[in-house]
Design a protein around this motif. Structure first.
Motif, short mmCIF file in Angstrom:
data_model
loop_
_atom_site.label_atom_id
_atom_site.label_comp_id
_atom_site.label_asym_id
_atom_site.label_seq_id
_atom_site.Cartn_x
_atom_site.Cartn_y
_atom_site.Cartn_z
N TYR A 73 -0.56 6.35 -6.57
CA TYR A 73 -1.88 5.76 -6.36
C TYR A 73 -2.18 5.86 -4.87
O TYR A 73 -1.92 4.93 -4.11
CB TYR A 73 -1.92 4.31 -6.85
N PRO A 74 -2.73 7.01 -4.42
CA PRO A 74 -2.94 7.25 -2.98
C PRO A 74 -3.76 6.16 -2.30
O PRO A 74 -4.52 5.42 -2.94
CB PRO A 74 -3.69 8.60 -2.97
N TYR A 75 -3.66 6.14 -0.99
CA TYR A 75 -4.25 5.08 -0.17
C TYR A 75 -5.74 4.87 -0.41
O TYR A 75 -6.22 3.76 -0.38
CB TYR A 75 -4.03 5.36 1.32
N ASP A 81 1.20 4.15 -2.99
CA ASP A 81 1.08 5.58 -2.71
C ASP A 81 2.30 6.33 -3.26
O ASP A 81 2.15 7.38 -3.88
CB ASP A 81 0.95 5.81 -1.20
N ASP A 82 3.49 5.77 -3.07
CA ASP A 82 4.71 6.39 -3.61
C ASP A 82 4.66 6.48 -5.13
O ASP A 82 5.21 7.41 -5.72
CB ASP A 82 5.95 5.58 -3.22
N THR A 135 -7.50 5.43 -3.14
CA THR A 135 -7.93 5.20 -4.52
C THR A 135 -8.34 3.74 -4.70
O THR A 135 -7.86 2.85 -3.99
CB THR A 135 -6.80 5.53 -5.51
N SER A 169 0.82 -1.21 0.00
CA SER A 169 0.00 0.00 0.00
C SER A 169 0.86 1.26 0.00
O SER A 169 0.58 2.21 -0.74
CB SER A 169 -0.93 -0.01 1.22
N HIS A 170 1.94 1.26 0.79
CA HIS A 170 2.85 2.41 0.82
C HIS A 170 3.54 2.60 -0.52
O HIS A 170 3.69 3.72 -1.00
CB HIS A 170 3.91 2.25 1.93
N ASN A 229 -5.28 1.34 -5.18
CA ASN A 229 -4.55 1.02 -3.95
C ASN A 229 -5.38 0.08 -3.08
O ASN A 229 -4.86 -0.94 -2.59
CB ASN A 229 -4.20 2.31 -3.20
#
Length: 174
Positions: free
Chosen positions: A26-28, A22-23, A30, A18-19, A33
């Motif tokens: 693709y934010p948490y 996000d990097d 979305t 998940s992190h 994700n």
């Protein structure tokens, strides 16, 4: 990355995926994700529950190539293969539906023999619109020792409430 074949290892793998997403932009919150995190959760839980061999770890690899995410979870147990559709189960059963979720959420999934060692790799793919991301092969960069320490410390701080000494009656958290 390699993780211990424990529930904690599965949880850490899920959080790191998940992190990483996000990097990669693709934010948490979305759908990409959340979907890949759930697929990772199911595959790693299966690796711990059904693919565990004492003293052996499982591996997770996440890649993005040409608009397709691929998550691979490799364990050391070749004789226990996941079922595409679970056998008839009691409707109150708390397990037995993980691969059904993966099959529903993923655009494709499958099983491959593990290269150069006993075991198997269970993989799932999710096609995404890249929204400005280049359609080139992207893989997680090799983490440095500092990156791993910072990521692990951050994840462990998030998990402080699950320590046994923090539990109250009946194993419940306060």
């Amino acid at each position: 990355m390699r993780f211990t074949s424990t529930p904690r290892g599965a949880r850490l793998a899920r959080r790191l995926v998940s992190h990483r997403l996000d990097d990669w932009g693709y934010p948490y919150t979305t759908p990409v994700n959340e979907t890949l995190t759930l697929i990772t959760s199911e595959l790693t839980a299966n690796a711990v529950r059904h693919g565990h061999v004492p003293g052996r770890d499982f591996h997770v690899q996440l890649t993005l190539a040409e608009g397709t995410f691929r998550i691979e979870v490799t364990d050391t147990r070749a004789e226990k293969l996941p079922l595409a559709s679970p056998p008839e189960a009691d409707s109150l059963s708390e397990s037995g539906r993980g691969m059904l979720l993966v099959a529903t959420l993923a655009d494709a999934w499958g099983i491959s023999p593990r290269r150069a060692a006993p075991g198997k790799t269970v993989w799932a793919e999710l096609h995404v619109r890249t929204k400005g991301h280049p359609l080139t092969h992207r893989a997680a960069p090799e983490p440095t020792d500092v990156d791993l320490l910072l990521a692990t410390a951050s994840l462990l701080r998030d998990d402080l409430g699950s320590r046994p000494e923090d539990a109250s009656h009946g194993g419940r958290r306060r």
